[in-house]
Design a protein around this motif. Sequence first.
Motif, short mmCIF file in Angstrom:
data_model
loop_
_atom_site.label_atom_id
_atom_site.label_comp_id
_atom_site.label_asym_id
_atom_site.label_seq_id
_atom_site.Cartn_x
_atom_site.Cartn_y
_atom_site.Cartn_z
N CYS A 214 0.85 -1.19 0.00
CA CYS A 214 0.00 0.00 0.00
C CYS A 214 0.88 1.24 0.00
N LEU A 215 0.49 2.26 -0.75
CA LEU A 215 1.11 3.58 -0.69
C LEU A 215 0.11 4.53 -0.07
N ILE A 220 -1.75 -0.81 -3.76
CA ILE A 220 -1.25 -1.02 -5.11
C ILE A 220 -1.66 -2.40 -5.61
N GLY A 221 -1.68 -3.35 -4.70
CA GLY A 221 -1.96 -4.72 -5.06
C GLY A 221 -0.82 -5.60 -4.59
N SER A 244 2.80 -3.13 -11.97
CA SER A 244 1.95 -2.21 -12.74
C SER A 244 0.82 -1.73 -11.83
N PHE A 245 0.48 -0.43 -11.95
CA PHE A 245 -0.60 0.10 -11.11
C PHE A 245 -1.25 1.28 -11.82
N ARG A 246 -2.33 1.80 -11.24
CA ARG A 246 -3.11 2.90 -11.81
C ARG A 246 -2.97 4.12 -10.91
N PRO A 247 -2.09 5.07 -11.25
CA PRO A 247 -1.81 6.21 -10.37
C PRO A 247 -3.02 7.06 -10.04
N GLY A 264 4.20 7.59 2.76
CA GLY A 264 4.20 6.42 3.62
C GLY A 264 3.74 5.19 2.87
N TYR A 265 4.25 4.04 3.29
CA TYR A 265 3.85 2.79 2.65
C TYR A 265 3.81 1.68 3.70
N SER A 266 3.15 0.63 3.35
CA SER A 266 3.17 -0.59 4.16
C SER A 266 3.28 -1.77 3.21
#
Length: 305
Positions: A214-215, A220-221, A244-247, A264-266
């Motif tokens: 996660c951002l 994100i997946g 690959s992701f959808r900004p 931050g991310y996890s």
Amino acid sequence: MASSDKPERKEGKGDEEKGGFLDKVKDFIHDVGEKIEETVGFGKPTADVTAVHIDSIDLERADLVVDVLVANPNPIPIPLVDINYLIESGGRKLVSGKIPDAGTIHAHGSETIKVSLTLIYDDIKSSYDDIEPGSVIPYKVRVELTVDLPVFGNITLPMEKNGEMPVPYKPEIDLQKIKFDSFSFEETSATLFLKVENMNDFDLGLNSLEYEMCLGEVSIGGARLSKSAVIAKKGNGVVELPISFRPKEFGSALWDMIRGKGTGYSMKGSLDVNTPFGPMKLPFHREGGSTKLKKADDDDSGNED
């Protein structure tokens, strides 16, 4: 004849004859037993610990299998009364137990008996605080087989074997940066630079990695990827993961990354690794870190903010 004149009973001879008869019976039975033993050929079984396998291992427990080879030289099956086992390290007990009615060894045969036992790491660490996670400890496994052998009765066959086992520790995972190769709000391809720190006293051979990321508050997946790398003991390495992701779904987290502020991310997941002690699945979870977005032609030496 007066009663006082009755002949006195002579003692000794009858008792001697009686004692001699009983002794002769005992000797006869003993001789018969020896003749049976000589004729049938009863012998003492032999046993040896041929191997100790770590069947499965993770951060919580290790399942071990002890292979005990037992040979029966006798013409009749020999029952195993019970099996006692003990694993110790430095003279300290790690686990012990008893297996009753363990089966039968066939006549004139040999077979491998598998003794299964489990080590719970929390129990070990709570009992011996000097055994640290990530260490490799020596061990000695002791096994005693009790068999019921005709003529001899119950006999115990002791054996032991030495080895080493790990007390594994989870890896430290850190997302150094995200570098994107193509960017659009609809679809973006990028590379995650994942730093993996091996906290163990043995090498980790990475086979695959499963993760979810996660951002900010946006997922994100995740994916399961096959990656091959060796991370040396007490060392670290960087694993590159394409994604690959959808900004447009990221919200404010996207703009923070583009402006170089970091966001931050996890991340959570697991590593499938090979070790000198067998394969392991090591989970990881990192939360609260910060990363930034870099272009493909940026210097690769940048680290997290």
